[in-house]
Design a protein around this motif. Structure first.
Motif, PDB file in Angstrom:
ATOM      1  N   ARG A 111      -6.044  -3.416   3.729  1.00 30.82           N
ATOM      2  CA  ARG A 111      -5.558  -4.176   2.479  1.00 30.82           C
ATOM      3  C   ARG A 111      -6.092  -3.303   1.058  1.00 30.82           C
ATOM      4  NH1 ARG A 111      -2.829  -8.676   3.900  1.00 30.82           N
ATOM      5  NH2 ARG A 111      -3.201  -9.610   5.827  1.00 30.82           N
ATOM      6  N   LEU A 149      -7.784 -15.631  -3.087  1.00 32.78           N
ATOM      7  CA  LEU A 149      -7.537 -15.528  -1.638  1.00 32.78           C
ATOM      8  C   LEU A 149      -8.385 -14.524  -1.016  1.00 32.78           C
ATOM      9  CD1 LEU A 149      -5.757 -16.616   0.857  1.00 32.78           C
ATOM     10  CD2 LEU A 149      -4.003 -15.240   0.141  1.00 32.78           C
ATOM     11  N   LYS A 151      -9.296 -12.220   2.227  1.00 28.13           N
ATOM     12  CA  LYS A 151      -8.448 -11.782   3.467  1.00 28.13           C
ATOM     13  C   LYS A 151      -9.517 -10.438   3.966  1.00 28.13           C
ATOM     14  CE  LYS A 151      -3.826 -11.858   1.298  1.00 28.13           C
ATOM     15  NZ  LYS A 151      -2.491 -11.241   0.895  1.00 28.13           N
ATOM     16  N   GLN A 162      -7.357 -15.199   6.826  1.00 29.45           N
ATOM     17  CA  GLN A 162      -7.436 -15.488   5.319  1.00 29.45           C
ATOM     18  C   GLN A 162      -8.106 -16.823   4.948  1.00 29.45           C
ATOM     19  OE1 GLN A 162      -3.429 -15.226   3.805  1.00 29.45           O
ATOM     20  NE2 GLN A 162      -3.139 -13.072   4.725  1.00 29.45           N
ATOM     21  N   GLU A 186      -8.202 -11.535  -3.404  1.00 31.19           N
ATOM     22  CA  GLU A 186      -7.147 -11.298  -4.273  1.00 31.19           C
ATOM     23  C   GLU A 186      -7.011 -12.543  -5.105  1.00 31.19           C
ATOM     24  OE1 GLU A 186      -4.434  -9.449  -0.562  1.00 31.19           O
ATOM     25  OE2 GLU A 186      -3.612 -10.830  -1.849  1.00 31.19           O
ATOM     26  N   ALA A 187      -6.454 -12.211  -6.374  1.00 26.40           N
ATOM     27  CA  ALA A 187      -6.096 -13.326  -7.379  1.00 26.40           C
ATOM     28  C   ALA A 187      -4.794 -13.828  -7.050  1.00 26.40           C
ATOM     29  CB  ALA A 187      -5.868 -12.492  -8.626  1.00 26.40           C
ATOM     30  N   ALA A 189      -1.247 -14.943  -6.752  1.00 26.79           N
ATOM     31  CA  ALA A 189      -0.037 -14.341  -7.297  1.00 26.79           C
ATOM     32  C   ALA A 189       0.738 -15.830  -7.761  1.00 26.79           C
ATOM     33  CB  ALA A 189       0.612 -13.700  -6.231  1.00 26.79           C
ATOM     34  N   PHE A 191       3.627 -16.703  -7.885  1.00 29.41           N
ATOM     35  CA  PHE A 191       5.270 -16.200  -7.672  1.00 29.41           C
ATOM     36  C   PHE A 191       5.922 -17.426  -7.691  1.00 29.41           C
ATOM     37  CE2 PHE A 191       3.081 -16.656  -3.351  1.00 29.41           C
ATOM     38  CZ  PHE A 191       3.779 -17.601  -2.765  1.00 29.41           C
ATOM     39  N   GLU A 194       9.222 -15.385  -2.621  1.00 32.58           N
ATOM     40  CA  GLU A 194       8.743 -14.204  -1.841  1.00 32.58           C
ATOM     41  C   GLU A 194       9.898 -13.651  -1.584  1.00 32.58           C
ATOM     42  OE1 GLU A 194       5.171 -14.375   0.607  1.00 32.58           O
ATOM     43  OE2 GLU A 194       5.253 -16.607   0.272  1.00 32.58           O
ATOM     44  N   HIS A 217       7.721 -19.263   4.112  1.00 33.27           N
ATOM     45  CA  HIS A 217       6.852 -19.293   5.147  1.00 33.27           C
ATOM     46  C   HIS A 217       6.431 -20.505   5.417  1.00 33.27           C
ATOM     47  CE1 HIS A 217       6.600 -15.194   3.447  1.00 33.27           C
ATOM     48  NE2 HIS A 217       6.167 -14.732   4.701  1.00 33.27           N
ATOM     49  N   GLU A 259       6.730  -6.309   1.578  1.00 29.62           N
ATOM     50  CA  GLU A 259       6.529  -7.771   1.061  1.00 29.62           C
ATOM     51  C   GLU A 259       6.331  -7.868  -0.479  1.00 29.62           C
ATOM     52  OE1 GLU A 259       4.169 -10.074   3.780  1.00 29.62           O
ATOM     53  OE2 GLU A 259       4.919  -9.101   5.653  1.00 29.62           O
ATOM     54  N   PHE A 261       6.210 -10.239  -4.406  1.00 27.87           N
ATOM     55  CA  PHE A 261       6.235 -11.900  -5.128  1.00 27.87           C
ATOM     56  C   PHE A 261       6.839 -11.394  -6.139  1.00 27.87           C
ATOM     57  CE2 PHE A 261       1.516 -11.804  -3.320  1.00 27.87           C
ATOM     58  CZ  PHE A 261       1.987 -12.487  -2.190  1.00 27.87           C
ATOM     59  N   ASN A 271       3.050  -7.346  -2.290  1.00 22.98           N
ATOM     60  CA  ASN A 271       1.989  -7.932  -1.487  1.00 22.98           C
ATOM     61  C   ASN A 271       1.550  -7.139  -0.208  1.00 22.98           C
ATOM     62  OD1 ASN A 271       0.155 -10.053   0.000  1.00 22.98           O
ATOM     63  ND2 ASN A 271       1.972 -10.632   1.037  1.00 22.98           N
ATOM     64  N   GLU A 272       2.404  -6.476   0.422  1.00 20.57           N
ATOM     65  CA  GLU A 272       2.002  -5.948   1.616  1.00 20.57           C
ATOM     66  C   GLU A 272       3.240  -4.899   2.075  1.00 20.57           C
ATOM     67  OE1 GLU A 272      -0.328  -7.993   4.937  1.00 20.57           O
ATOM     68  OE2 GLU A 272       1.668  -8.257   5.110  1.00 20.57           O
TER      69      GLU A 272
HETATM   70  P1  AMP Z   1      -0.206 -11.647   3.960  1.00 22.16           P
HETATM   71  O1  AMP Z   1      -0.693 -11.923   5.314  1.00 22.16           O
HETATM   72  O2  AMP Z   1      -1.014 -10.963   3.000  1.00 22.16           O
HETATM   73  O3  AMP Z   1       1.211 -11.216   4.219  1.00 22.16           O
HETATM   74  O4  AMP Z   1      -0.226 -13.221   3.538  1.00 22.16           O
HETATM   75  C1  AMP Z   1       0.578 -14.223   4.116  1.00 22.16           C
HETATM   76  C2  AMP Z   1       1.183 -15.274   2.997  1.00 22.16           C
HETATM   77  O5  AMP Z   1      -0.061 -15.834   2.171  1.00 22.16           O
HETATM   78  C3  AMP Z   1       2.294 -14.524   1.994  1.00 22.16           C
HETATM   79  O6  AMP Z   1       3.432 -14.685   2.520  1.00 22.16           O
HETATM   80  C4  AMP Z   1       1.849 -15.513   0.655  1.00 22.16           C
HETATM   81  O7  AMP Z   1       2.898 -16.877   0.874  1.00 22.16           O
HETATM   82  C5  AMP Z   1       0.671 -15.904   0.848  1.00 22.16           C
HETATM   83  N1  AMP Z   1      -0.313 -14.868   0.001  1.00 22.16           N
HETATM   84  C6  AMP Z   1      -0.911 -13.870   0.336  1.00 22.16           C
HETATM   85  N2  AMP Z   1      -1.427 -13.224  -0.713  1.00 22.16           N
HETATM   86  C7  AMP Z   1      -1.132 -14.151  -1.587  1.00 22.16           C
HETATM   87  C8  AMP Z   1      -1.975 -14.081  -3.214  1.00 22.16           C
HETATM   88  N3  AMP Z   1      -2.399 -13.251  -3.765  1.00 22.16           N
HETATM   89  N4  AMP Z   1      -1.658 -15.232  -3.965  1.00 22.16           N
HETATM   90  C9  AMP Z   1      -0.817 -16.117  -3.556  1.00 22.16           C
HETATM   91  N5  AMP Z   1      -0.444 -16.228  -2.184  1.00 22.16           N
HETATM   92  C10 AMP Z   1      -0.598 -15.201  -1.240  1.00 22.16           C
END
Ligand code: AMP
Length: 363
Positions: A111, A149, A151, A162, A186-187, A189, A191, A194, A217, A259, A261, A271-272
């Motif tokens: 990441r 967050l 991770k 996470q 991570e700060a 987001a 959003f 998504e 989600h 993915e 935001f 995001n990813e």
């Molecule tokens: P990920 O595994 O990184 O795709 O994260 C799973 C879910 O967590 C995402 O689809 C978002 O709903 C939430 N999420 C991940 N990163 C963040 C972030 N930095 N700020 C807010 N929500 C997040």
């Protein structure tokens, strides 16, 4: 060693590492175009194996298995991103091209490397810091603000690996709970929605993208995808542009999911990046002439890409765990397009299938 001639002719064999539902739907698409598929999976009776011509049942890094796969296959692809780099290197040494290649996999597997890559391309992500100790989390919270967050850098998916950190005194316990491995903080987001974009790049460099999808989600697992997302034209243009940059810079061949935001301003943060077909693109199976699975097979076979404009609006719902028990009612529902993955065991939160309902046609 024989080099693979592209475009692949129908009748050639395509290798897929991984035996889950993405491999299964890739194998079905490959069969439609006249290819055979060989699956490498350590799982006996895997969902993809049951629709593929051949399965090599072995660990992903088993040298004999990789030799057999390379010998059988004109090209090898992946249904997951956490393929060890040495596996890709071994396939290349054995003369089997892979798509996507090692740069895309290495970028998506970590990441911090992933977000740094996007930053370097001028593509916005959330602010982040790399974490090696619990003290780094305390310093990171001061920099990024709370909550943030945490991770794991590698191998997290569907919200696994996470933890939200609200105060500095949570740092040590969270660091230990996630296994004390290298992490990213991570700060948050801010959003409003998504979104995701599914794009493909062909061997000749042509890039195409499906319209943006809006995703909801549940407990960190994708539940609902609605497409095309209702966004401003400028948001769609920004997403297409960042997808193109990403695939070009990674010299990518195949389908990828990004993915995003969406912020209140309409601006997007990445995001990813998933170097594979993506759950939020399953709606393309029923609403597009060429779906993401066929698109991926076309790309890696050196074929021309197909159209990406949907002919109808689509709403795809994942059938998670016991949701799949509604299959008979869904099968009886006119207009519900049911896809079941043939998993032998129902586990809470496990992706067992999905159902897509089409909305009004798109003129
Ligand atoms: P990920 O595994 O990184 O795709 O994260 C799973 C879910 O967590 C995402 O689809 C978002 O709903 C939430 N999420 C991940 N990163 C963040 C972030 N930095 N700020 C807010 N929500 C997040």
């Amino acid at each position: 060693m024989q080099s693979t001639p592209f475009p692949l002719e129908p009748g050639a064999t395509i290798g897929i590492l991984g035996g889950g539902q993405l491999g299964r739907m890739l194998a079905l698409a490959a069969a439609r175009l006249g290819f055979d598929v060989a699956i490498l999976t350590p799982e006996a009776d895997a969902p993809a194996s049951r629709v593929a011509a051949h399965t090599v049942l072995a660990a992903y890094d088993d040298p004999n298995a990789l030799a057999e796969l390379a010998q059988r296959c004109a090209v090898v692809t992946f249904e997951f991103e956490n393929v060890p780099a040495k596996v890709v290197a071994a396939l290349h040494e054995l003369g089997a091209p892979t798509a996507p290649g090692d740069l895309a996999l290495a970028t998506a597997q970590d990441r911090v490397i992933e977000k740094t890559f996007f930053r370097d391309q001028g593509i916005a992500t959330v602010d982040f810091v790399a974490i090696d100790t619990a003290e780094d989390i305390v310093a990171g919270l001061a920099k990024l603000g709370a909550p943030a967050l945490l991770k794991t850098r590698r191998e997290g998916y569907d919200g696994k690996g996470q933890a939200w950190i609200a105060t500095p005194d949570e740092a040590h316990a969270a660091f230990d709970r996630l296994g004390g491995v290298p992490m990213i903080l991570e700060a948050r987001a801010p959003f409003v929605r998504e979104l995701s974009i599914i794009a493909a790049r062909a061997q000749d460099g042509t890039v195409v993208a499906y319209p943006l999808t809006e995703n909801t989600h549940r407990d960190g697992i994708l539940h609902l995808s609605v497409a095309p997302a209702q966004v401003k034209a400028s948001t769609h243009a920004a997403a297409s542009a960042l997808a193109r940059t990403t695939l070009e810079r990674l010299d990518y061949v195949g389908v990828a999911g990004i993915e995003l935001f969406e912020l209140e301003t309409g601006d997007l943060l990445v995001n990813e990046f998933a170097p594979r077909v993506h759950n939020s693109g399953h709606w393309t199976l029923d609403a597009c002439e060429v779906d993401q699975f066929e698109q991926h097979i076309r790309a890696i076979a050196g074929w021309p890409l197909g159209p990406t404009e949907p002919f109808a609006q689509a709403r795809m719902e994942n059938l998670l765990g016991a949701d799949v028990e509604t299959w008979a009612a869904l099968a009886a529902e006119p207009g519900a397009r049911l896809w079941l993955y043939g998993k032998r065991e129902t586990v809470a939160g496990r992706k067992m299938g999905h159902v897509t309902r089409l909305g009004p046609p798109i003129p």
